[in-house]
Design a protein around this motif. Structure first.
Motif, PDB file in Angstrom:
ATOM      1  N   TYR A  32      60.492  45.007  53.581  1.00 55.53           N
ATOM      2  CA  TYR A  32      59.489  44.826  53.968  1.00 55.53           C
ATOM      3  C   TYR A  32      58.407  45.778  53.927  1.00 55.53           C
ATOM      4  O   TYR A  32      56.917  45.343  53.313  1.00 55.53           O
ATOM      5  CB  TYR A  32      59.026  44.242  55.758  1.00 55.53           C
ATOM      6  N   ARG A  33      58.562  46.925  53.932  1.00 51.08           N
ATOM      7  CA  ARG A  33      57.636  48.074  53.694  1.00 51.08           C
ATOM      8  C   ARG A  33      56.834  48.153  51.644  1.00 51.08           C
ATOM      9  O   ARG A  33      55.835  47.981  51.430  1.00 51.08           O
ATOM     10  CB  ARG A  33      57.838  49.899  53.847  1.00 51.08           C
ATOM     11  N   ALA A  34      58.314  48.041  51.252  1.00 54.37           N
ATOM     12  CA  ALA A  34      57.740  47.360  49.872  1.00 54.37           C
ATOM     13  C   ALA A  34      57.048  46.476  49.728  1.00 54.37           C
ATOM     14  O   ALA A  34      56.436  46.809  48.247  1.00 54.37           O
ATOM     15  CB  ALA A  34      59.098  47.610  49.262  1.00 54.37           C
ATOM     16  N   TYR A  35      57.088  45.437  50.224  1.00 54.41           N
ATOM     17  CA  TYR A  35      56.084  44.102  50.413  1.00 54.41           C
ATOM     18  C   TYR A  35      55.147  44.212  50.552  1.00 54.41           C
ATOM     19  O   TYR A  35      54.009  44.300  49.758  1.00 54.41           O
ATOM     20  CB  TYR A  35      57.049  43.086  50.834  1.00 54.41           C
ATOM     21  N   GLY A  36      55.304  44.878  51.604  1.00 57.49           N
ATOM     22  CA  GLY A  36      52.921  44.978  52.377  1.00 57.49           C
ATOM     23  C   GLY A  36      52.616  46.421  50.920  1.00 57.49           C
ATOM     24  O   GLY A  36      51.161  45.844  50.650  1.00 57.49           O
ATOM     25  N   GLN A  37      53.674  46.780  50.347  1.00 60.02           N
ATOM     26  CA  GLN A  37      52.726  48.120  49.548  1.00 60.02           C
ATOM     27  C   GLN A  37      52.340  47.015  47.846  1.00 60.02           C
ATOM     28  O   GLN A  37      51.300  47.561  47.721  1.00 60.02           O
ATOM     29  CB  GLN A  37      54.026  49.163  48.685  1.00 60.02           C
ATOM     30  N   SER A  38      53.459  46.066  47.679  1.00 54.88           N
ATOM     31  CA  SER A  38      52.750  45.348  46.702  1.00 54.88           C
ATOM     32  C   SER A  38      51.448  44.815  46.999  1.00 54.88           C
ATOM     33  O   SER A  38      50.817  44.176  46.017  1.00 54.88           O
ATOM     34  CB  SER A  38      54.446  44.338  46.085  1.00 54.88           C
ATOM     35  N   LYS A  39      52.238  44.204  47.951  1.00 52.27           N
ATOM     36  CA  LYS A  39      50.335  43.046  48.545  1.00 52.27           C
ATOM     37  C   LYS A  39      49.088  43.784  48.623  1.00 52.27           C
ATOM     38  O   LYS A  39      47.943  42.901  48.892  1.00 52.27           O
ATOM     39  CB  LYS A  39      51.380  42.403  49.917  1.00 52.27           C
ATOM     40  N   THR A  40      49.231  44.709  49.239  1.00 54.12           N
ATOM     41  CA  THR A  40      48.441  45.666  49.771  1.00 54.12           C
ATOM     42  C   THR A  40      47.484  46.057  47.698  1.00 54.12           C
ATOM     43  O   THR A  40      46.267  46.213  47.843  1.00 54.12           O
ATOM     44  CB  THR A  40      48.565  47.142  50.471  1.00 54.12           C
ATOM     45  N   ALA A  41      48.358  46.282  47.244  1.00 52.95           N
ATOM     46  CA  ALA A  41      48.379  46.630  45.474  1.00 52.95           C
ATOM     47  C   ALA A  41      47.361  45.953  45.171  1.00 52.95           C
ATOM     48  O   ALA A  41      46.052  45.468  44.598  1.00 52.95           O
ATOM     49  CB  ALA A  41      49.518  47.343  44.849  1.00 52.95           C
ATOM     50  N   ASN A  42      47.799  44.377  45.230  1.00 53.00           N
ATOM     51  CA  ASN A  42      46.934  42.701  44.884  1.00 53.00           C
ATOM     52  C   ASN A  42      45.425  43.727  45.339  1.00 53.00           C
ATOM     53  O   ASN A  42      44.535  42.813  44.383  1.00 53.00           O
ATOM     54  CB  ASN A  42      47.491  41.611  45.408  1.00 53.00           C
ATOM     55  N   ALA A  43      45.906  43.474  46.955  1.00 44.89           N
ATOM     56  CA  ALA A  43      44.054  43.109  47.314  1.00 44.89           C
ATOM     57  C   ALA A  43      42.789  44.174  47.150  1.00 44.89           C
ATOM     58  O   ALA A  43      41.394  44.204  46.118  1.00 44.89           O
ATOM     59  CB  ALA A  43      44.156  43.498  48.911  1.00 44.89           C
ATOM     60  N   LEU A  44      43.927  45.643  46.370  1.00 42.74           N
ATOM     61  CA  LEU A  44      43.192  46.555  46.046  1.00 42.74           C
ATOM     62  C   LEU A  44      43.141  46.587  44.495  1.00 42.74           C
ATOM     63  O   LEU A  44      41.603  47.819  43.799  1.00 42.74           O
ATOM     64  CB  LEU A  44      43.940  48.202  46.456  1.00 42.74           C
ATOM     65  N   PHE A  45      43.614  45.969  43.698  1.00 42.46           N
ATOM     66  CA  PHE A  45      43.327  45.647  42.509  1.00 42.46           C
ATOM     67  C   PHE A  45      41.773  45.243  42.201  1.00 42.46           C
ATOM     68  O   PHE A  45      41.092  45.086  41.235  1.00 42.46           O
ATOM     69  CB  PHE A  45      44.631  44.780  41.708  1.00 42.46           C
ATOM     70  N   ALA A  46      42.353  43.612  42.924  1.00 36.60           N
ATOM     71  CA  ALA A  46      40.850  43.192  43.177  1.00 36.60           C
ATOM     72  C   ALA A  46      39.496  43.728  43.568  1.00 36.60           C
ATOM     73  O   ALA A  46      38.272  43.761  43.275  1.00 36.60           O
ATOM     74  CB  ALA A  46      41.179  41.843  44.046  1.00 36.60           C
ATOM     75  N   VAL A  47      39.405  44.575  44.756  1.00 39.93           N
ATOM     76  CA  VAL A  47      38.044  45.359  44.521  1.00 39.93           C
ATOM     77  C   VAL A  47      38.358  46.885  43.053  1.00 39.93           C
ATOM     78  O   VAL A  47      36.837  46.693  43.149  1.00 39.93           O
ATOM     79  CB  VAL A  47      38.330  46.395  45.441  1.00 39.93           C
ATOM     80  N   ALA A  48      39.314  47.171  42.437  1.00 38.90           N
ATOM     81  CA  ALA A  48      38.564  47.975  41.474  1.00 38.90           C
ATOM     82  C   ALA A  48      38.516  47.021  40.274  1.00 38.90           C
ATOM     83  O   ALA A  48      37.148  47.582  39.641  1.00 38.90           O
ATOM     84  CB  ALA A  48      40.172  49.051  40.891  1.00 38.90           C
ATOM     85  N   LEU A  49      38.932  46.193  40.143  1.00 33.84           N
ATOM     86  CA  LEU A  49      38.719  44.949  38.706  1.00 33.84           C
ATOM     87  C   LEU A  49      36.854  44.188  39.178  1.00 33.84           C
ATOM     88  O   LEU A  49      36.612  44.415  38.209  1.00 33.84           O
ATOM     89  CB  LEU A  49      39.169  44.192  38.409  1.00 33.84           C
ATOM     90  N   ASP A  50      36.801  44.245  40.853  1.00 31.32           N
ATOM     91  CA  ASP A  50      35.257  43.491  41.039  1.00 31.32           C
ATOM     92  C   ASP A  50      34.175  43.949  39.821  1.00 31.32           C
ATOM     93  O   ASP A  50      33.525  43.818  39.401  1.00 31.32           O
ATOM     94  CB  ASP A  50      35.000  42.704  41.859  1.00 31.32           C
ATOM     95  N   LYS A  51      34.834  46.001  40.767  1.00 32.36           N
ATOM     96  CA  LYS A  51      33.963  46.897  40.310  1.00 32.36           C
ATOM     97  C   LYS A  51      33.208  46.282  38.878  1.00 32.36           C
ATOM     98  O   LYS A  51      32.221  47.044  38.068  1.00 32.36           O
ATOM     99  CB  LYS A  51      34.146  48.166  40.726  1.00 32.36           C
ATOM    100  N   ARG A  52      34.322  46.758  37.975  1.00 31.97           N
ATOM    101  CA  ARG A  52      34.719  46.893  36.353  1.00 31.97           C
ATOM    102  C   ARG A  52      34.052  45.549  35.940  1.00 31.97           C
ATOM    103  O   ARG A  52      33.503  45.424  34.217  1.00 31.97           O
ATOM    104  CB  ARG A  52      35.780  47.520  36.281  1.00 31.97           C
ATOM    105  N   GLY A  53      34.632  44.518  36.499  1.00 29.83           N
ATOM    106  CA  GLY A  53      34.689  43.425  35.627  1.00 29.83           C
ATOM    107  C   GLY A  53      32.559  42.574  35.614  1.00 29.83           C
ATOM    108  O   GLY A  53      32.161  41.890  35.422  1.00 29.83           O
ATOM    109  N   GLN A  54      32.133  43.665  37.016  1.00 36.41           N
ATOM    110  CA  GLN A  54      30.751  42.000  37.294  1.00 36.41           C
ATOM    111  C   GLN A  54      29.665  41.816  36.115  1.00 36.41           C
ATOM    112  O   GLN A  54      28.760  40.955  35.570  1.00 36.41           O
ATOM    113  CB  GLN A  54      30.151  43.036  38.398  1.00 36.41           C
ATOM    114  N   GLU A  55      29.668  43.138  35.365  1.00 40.88           N
ATOM    115  CA  GLU A  55      29.010  43.375  34.422  1.00 40.88           C
ATOM    116  C   GLU A  55      29.789  42.870  33.324  1.00 40.88           C
ATOM    117  O   GLU A  55      28.148  42.412  32.139  1.00 40.88           O
ATOM    118  CB  GLU A  55      28.506  45.047  33.870  1.00 40.88           C
ATOM    119  N   HIS A  56      30.382  42.216  33.592  1.00 45.77           N
ATOM    120  CA  HIS A  56      30.573  41.505  32.045  1.00 45.77           C
ATOM    121  C   HIS A  56      31.334  40.267  32.240  1.00 45.77           C
ATOM    122  O   HIS A  56      31.478  38.940  31.974  1.00 45.77           O
ATOM    123  CB  HIS A  56      32.123  42.354  31.488  1.00 45.77           C
TER     124      HIS A  56
END
Length: 335
Positions: A187-211
Motif C-alpha cells: 500500500y505504501r508502494a501504491y501510495g507512492q505511485s499515486k502521489t507521483a501521478n499528482a506531482l507529475f501533473a504539477v510539473a508538466l502543467d508548469k512546462r506545458g502552459q506556454e505550449h
C-alpha cells in the motif's frame, strides 16, 4: 521551463457537479469532433467509460492494451476507437507505440494516463524497478515525453493523470523508490505511485502552459473495478466489496461510485470548458479538490475528501521530474 507560469488555485471553482455526476454529464455538452485522444487502460473499468464518452462526443480514441485482441470485444460497440499495443512496464513497447502514433502525423488533443495496478505483490520490471511505480508513474512519464511533439502540435491539449486517495499512504521515497533497501509494503508502494501521478501533473502543467498543454490529476472516487484484483478476500470484505460468504456484492456499496460516476472527473478534466486556461490541480467529484491539512500516516483511516499538500508540492514535483528522467533515461524536454 515557463518562468511566467500562472498557477491555478487548488480550491473548488465550484463547478456545480458532485459525487453523483456521470461522465457524460461532466463533459458539459462539449463537441469533440475532429479531436484525437489516447486513453491508457481504456478498455475496462473507468477507462472504458472514459473512452465511450469521449468517442460518443465525436473524438477518435486510441486505446492501447498489452493484448489488443483481448480488449477488442470491450470496445466493439464504441465508434471511432482504434486499438493499439502497449505495455507500460516495457520501455521499448512505449517507444514503439509513440513512434507509430507520431508517424500518423496527427495532433494529440487529449491524453488520459488511466491504466494502473494497485496493491500488487512485489514484482520488478526488467530494470529492477518496483511494478506499481514503474507502471503507474514511470511508464506514463515516458509515454507523455514521447508523445510531447503531438501534444504541442495540438496547441490546446490536456493531459490527465489518474491518481487516487491512495496519496494518503505516503509520498515519493526519493532515496529508495523501488524498495531495494527496505521491506516492501504494497500500500505504501501504491501510495507512492499515486502521489507521483499528482506531482507529475504539477510539473508538466508548469512546462506545458506556454505550449497550450495543460495537465491535471484526478481522484475518481471509490469504485468496484478490476483494479482490486490483487487484494485478498479479507481486504475486499473489509471494503464492503464482498459479502460474508465471499461473494461479490450485487449492488454498489455505500460510499462507492458507479463506473459512470467514477469516470466523471477524468472526462471533466479532459474536455470540460470550465477548465479552459487552468491546470496543475488535483481534481475530485468533477471539481478542483479542496486542499486538506497533512495528517500523520497512522491516520490512514481518515476520510480523504480533498488533496494533501505532499501530492501537489511544486518542489517535490521538480524532484520527481528529475528522478523520473534519471530512472527512465528519458530527457523530457518540453521547449
Amino acid at each position: 521551463m515557463n518562468e511566467q507560469y500562472r498557477a491555478t488555485p487548488q480550491m473548488p471553482l465550484p463547478s456545480g457537479f458532485g459525487p453523483q455526476t456521470t461522465a457524460k454529464e461532466a463533459l458539459g455538452g462539449r463537441d469533440l469532433s475532429g479531436k484525437t485522444a489516447i486513453v491508457t487502460g481504456g478498455y475496462s473499468g473507468i477507462g472504458l467509460e472514459t473512452t465511450r464518452v469521449l468517442a460518443e462526443a465525436g473524438a477518435t480514441v486510441i486505446v492501447p492494451a498489452r493484448t489488443p485482441e483481448k480488449a477488442r470485444a470491450s470496445v466493439a460497440d464504441i465508434p471511432r476507437v482504434e486499438l493499439e499495443e502497449l505495455d507500460l512496464m516495457e520501455p521499448a513497447s512505449i517507444d514503439a507505440f509513440a513512434q507509430r502514433f507520431l508517424a500518423s502525423g496527427r495532433p494529440l488533443d487529449i491524453l488520459v494516463n488511466n491504466a494502473g495496478i494497485m496493491a500488487a505483490p512485489l514484482v520488478r520490471d526488467e530494470r529492477g524497478y518496483e511494478s506499481q511505480f514503474a507502471t503507474n508513474h514511470l511508464g506514463h512519464f515516458q509515454l507523455t515525453a514521447r508523445l510531447w511533439p503531438a501534444l504541442k502540435q495540438s496547441g490546446d491539449a490536456r493531459v490527465v493523470s489518474v491518481s487516487s486517495a491512495g496519496i494518503r499512504f505516503g509520498g515519493v521515497d526519493f532515496d529508495d523508490p523501488s524498495f531495494e533497501r527496505q521491506e516492501y509494503e504494497k500500500y505504501r508502494a501504491y501510495g507512492q505511485s499515486k502521489t507521483a501521478n499528482a506531482l507529475f501533473a504539477v510539473a508538466l502543467d508548469k512546462r506545458g502552459q506556454e505550449h497550450g498543454v495543460r495537465a491535471f490529476s484526478v481522484h475518481p472516487g471509490r469504485i468496484m473495478t478490476d483494479l482490486a484484483r490483487f487484494m485478498s478476500d479479507d481486504e475486499l470484505r473489509a471494503m464492503g466489496m464482498l459479502d460474508e460468504q465471499g461473494r461479490r456484492v450485487a449492488t454498489t456499496p455505500a460510499g462507492y461510485k458507479t463506473i459512470e460516476q467514477g469516470a466523471a472527473t477524468s472526462v471533466w478534466c479532459a474536455a470540460n470548458a470550465q477548465l479552459d486556461g487552468k491546470g496543475g490541480v488535483y481534481c475530485l467529484d468533477a471539481d478542483i479538490a479542496e486542499l486538506m491539512p497533512e495528517f500523520d500516516l497512522q491516520g490512514v483511516a481518515q476520510v480523504l475528501t480533498g488533496v494533501l499538500p505532499h501530492a501537489i508540492d511544486p518542489g517535490l514535483a521538480e524532484r520527481l521530474w528529475q528522478l523520473s528522467e534519471d530512472m527512465t533515461g528519458v530527457t523530457f524536454r518540453t521547449s
